[in-house]
Design a protein around this motif. Structure first.
Motif, PDB file in Angstrom:
ATOM      1  N   LEU A   1     -24.110 -14.430   2.934  1.00  0.00           N
ATOM      2  CA  LEU A   1     -23.042 -14.117   3.406  1.00  0.00           C
ATOM      3  C   LEU A   1     -22.728 -12.917   3.924  1.00  0.00           C
ATOM      4  N   SER A   2     -22.112 -13.009   5.172  1.00  0.00           N
ATOM      5  CA  SER A   2     -21.703 -11.815   5.647  1.00  0.00           C
ATOM      6  C   SER A   2     -20.189 -11.975   6.062  1.00  0.00           C
ATOM      7  N   VAL A   3     -19.262 -10.972   5.875  1.00  0.00           N
ATOM      8  CA  VAL A   3     -17.956 -11.529   6.191  1.00  0.00           C
ATOM      9  C   VAL A   3     -17.162 -10.301   6.869  1.00  0.00           C
ATOM     10  N   LEU A   4     -16.509 -10.662   7.983  1.00  0.00           N
ATOM     11  CA  LEU A   4     -15.674  -9.666   9.019  1.00  0.00           C
ATOM     12  C   LEU A   4     -14.330 -10.256   9.026  1.00  0.00           C
ATOM     13  N   PHE A   5     -13.447  -9.500   8.492  1.00  0.00           N
ATOM     14  CA  PHE A   5     -11.823  -9.648   8.226  1.00  0.00           C
ATOM     15  C   PHE A   5     -11.521  -9.084   9.618  1.00  0.00           C
ATOM     16  N   THR A   6     -10.935 -10.058  10.429  1.00  0.00           N
ATOM     17  CA  THR A   6     -10.430  -9.709  11.942  1.00  0.00           C
ATOM     18  C   THR A   6      -8.689 -10.115  11.737  1.00  0.00           C
ATOM     19  N   PRO A   7      -7.890  -9.529  11.041  1.00  0.00           N
ATOM     20  CA  PRO A   7      -6.456  -9.868  10.934  1.00  0.00           C
ATOM     21  C   PRO A   7      -5.812  -9.609  12.316  1.00  0.00           C
ATOM     22  N   TRP A   8      -4.967 -10.299  12.754  1.00  0.00           N
ATOM     23  CA  TRP A   8      -4.045 -10.089  13.696  1.00  0.00           C
ATOM     24  C   TRP A   8      -3.451  -8.576  13.636  1.00  0.00           C
ATOM     25  N   GLY A   9      -3.062  -8.334  12.383  1.00  0.00           N
ATOM     26  CA  GLY A   9      -2.118  -7.197  11.983  1.00  0.00           C
ATOM     27  C   GLY A   9      -3.049  -6.202  11.446  1.00  0.00           C
ATOM     28  N   GLU A  10      -2.820  -5.277  10.451  1.00  0.00           N
ATOM     29  CA  GLU A  10      -3.345  -4.222   9.890  1.00  0.00           C
ATOM     30  C   GLU A  10      -3.444  -4.691   8.413  1.00  0.00           C
ATOM     31  N   GLY A  11      -4.702  -5.023   7.986  1.00  0.00           N
ATOM     32  CA  GLY A  11      -5.213  -5.450   6.630  1.00  0.00           C
ATOM     33  C   GLY A  11      -4.867  -4.366   5.685  1.00  0.00           C
ATOM     34  N   LEU A  12      -5.726  -3.165   5.897  1.00  0.00           N
ATOM     35  CA  LEU A  12      -5.546  -2.157   4.757  1.00  0.00           C
ATOM     36  C   LEU A  12      -4.481  -1.677   4.423  1.00  0.00           C
ATOM     37  N   THR A  13      -3.525  -1.856   4.911  1.00  0.00           N
ATOM     38  CA  THR A  13      -2.271  -1.452   4.245  1.00  0.00           C
ATOM     39  C   THR A  13      -1.644  -2.305   3.239  1.00  0.00           C
ATOM     40  N   ARG A  14      -2.373  -3.586   2.982  1.00  0.00           N
ATOM     41  CA  ARG A  14      -2.103  -4.623   1.874  1.00  0.00           C
ATOM     42  C   ARG A  14      -2.966  -4.374   0.902  1.00  0.00           C
ATOM     43  N   SER A  15      -2.719  -4.286  -0.106  1.00  0.00           N
ATOM     44  CA  SER A  15      -3.433  -4.257  -1.456  1.00  0.00           C
ATOM     45  C   SER A  15      -4.725  -5.403  -1.497  1.00  0.00           C
ATOM     46  N   TRP A  16      -4.296  -6.587  -0.971  1.00  0.00           N
ATOM     47  CA  TRP A  16      -5.125  -7.638  -1.311  1.00  0.00           C
ATOM     48  C   TRP A  16      -6.333  -7.485  -0.576  1.00  0.00           C
ATOM     49  N   TYR A  17      -6.044  -6.962   0.804  1.00  0.00           N
ATOM     50  CA  TYR A  17      -7.481  -6.888   1.643  1.00  0.00           C
ATOM     51  C   TYR A  17      -8.190  -5.767   0.837  1.00  0.00           C
ATOM     52  N   ARG A  18      -7.904  -4.710   0.475  1.00  0.00           N
ATOM     53  CA  ARG A  18      -8.493  -3.743   0.006  1.00  0.00           C
ATOM     54  C   ARG A  18      -9.317  -4.117  -1.451  1.00  0.00           C
ATOM     55  N   ASP A  19      -8.694  -5.047  -2.214  1.00  0.00           N
ATOM     56  CA  ASP A  19      -9.177  -5.404  -3.463  1.00  0.00           C
ATOM     57  C   ASP A  19     -10.464  -6.640  -2.876  1.00  0.00           C
TER      58      ASP A  19
END
Length: 299
Positions: free
Chosen positions: A55-73
């Motif tokens: 698998l390869s994964v690209l997170f493409t949130p409408w907003g900014e994900g890395l200000t949220r801890s769960w995306y960093r985790d």
């Protein structure tokens, strides 16, 4: 089997107020943030359990994900899974990046965008320098608006030569030959972004070796075709994977047209498709112009 997944949950909030973005300075209510976190946790669990697929994964949130801890985790945990080749997120790089010291740099990567007027260039460059220190692969991009040109040139001059600077054609903007040439001096692949690509009935990797996944697990061929082809969590996605032609008249977004087979961009970006890094960078040739409709001015 190798599968690229573009994941987008319900998150839509962003700390920037870019005039060209519909999600500028949006705030998500607490219940939506909880739903987004739960959806991402479920998705990360599915990735961890699906060991029979590379698998390869690209997170493409409408907003900014890395200000949220769960995306960093999620970025950190998924980067250490032996069957995950790459885990990437699109980000404005507003958040600190030291947490990436816990990630596996062989898998974790960032697709970053510099937004002049929203962040000081020197501050953005310090974030980039830290990524380089951590050994994290990343690309840097800007939107090709006239008011961004001076900052984009300064950014290119300050970035290491080995970092790819891409330019996205502004939505609805028509570029004359001189403007296109100017932006192509910064990004030799700008020609792919400046004009939409005819896609109707043309073969595409989307739906075969790349899919789009929503927060509830709904699987689509790509972000730009709404018809579901299955669900991640009931296993129906497996039987849905097959070659199929595109059903849209044109494709004008990089995360879509990079998978169009006639363009051959998977070869151009081999090893860096999701983080948008050309395989041969910085020795990349300009594309040969092809007949396609130019962008129309916004009415």
């Amino acid at each position: 089997m190798n599968l690229a997944i573009l994941y987008r949950g319900p998150l839509a909030s962003c700390n920037y107020d870019c005039p060209y973005c519909p999600f500028a300075k949006r705030r998500d209510p607490p219940e939506l943030l909880r739903a987004d976190r739960a959806a991402l946790d479920r998705f990360a669990g599915w990735v961890a359990a699906t060991t029979d697929v590379r698998l390869s994964v690209l997170f493409t949130p409408w907003g900014e994900g890395l200000t949220r801890s769960w995306y960093r985790d999620a970025m950190v945990s998924l980067s250490h899974l032996p069957h995950v080749d790459r885990v990437v997120i699109q980000t404005n790089l507003a958040a600190r990046v030291d947490w990436l010291a816990e990630a596996d740099p062989r898998a974790a990567a960032l697709w970053t965008t510099f937004h002049p007027g929203q962040v000081d260039r020197d501050r953005f460059l310090r974030r980039c320098a830290r990524l380089s220190e951590l050994g994290i692969r990343y690309s840097v991009g800007v939107v090709g608006l006239p008011e961004h040109l001076t900052e984009a040139r300064a950014l290119r001059a300050a970035l290491p030569a080995g970092v790819y600077l891409w330019v996205n054609a502004a939505e609805g903007r028509r570029y004359d030959a001189d403007e296109e040439a100017t932006w192509t001096e910064l990004d030799p692949l700008f020609g792919y972004s400046v004009r939409p690509h005819l896609s109707l009935d043309r073969p595409c990797h989307a739906g075969e070796t790349a899919i789009s996944v929503r927060g509830d697990g709904t699987v689509r061929r790509c972000h730009f075709i709404d018809e579901p082809i299955g669900n991640l969590y009931d296993g129906s996605w497996r039987s849905a994977l097959r070659p199929r032609p595109c059903g849209n008249a044109v494709c004008d977004c990089h995360i879509g047209y990079v998978h169009l087979k006639p363009l051959g961009l998977r070869d151009v970006f081999a090893g860096g498709v999701l983080e948008r890094i050309p395989a041969a960078w910085p020795s990349v040739r300009r594309p040969v112009p092809v007949a396609a409709p130019r962008r129309r001015p916004v009415p």
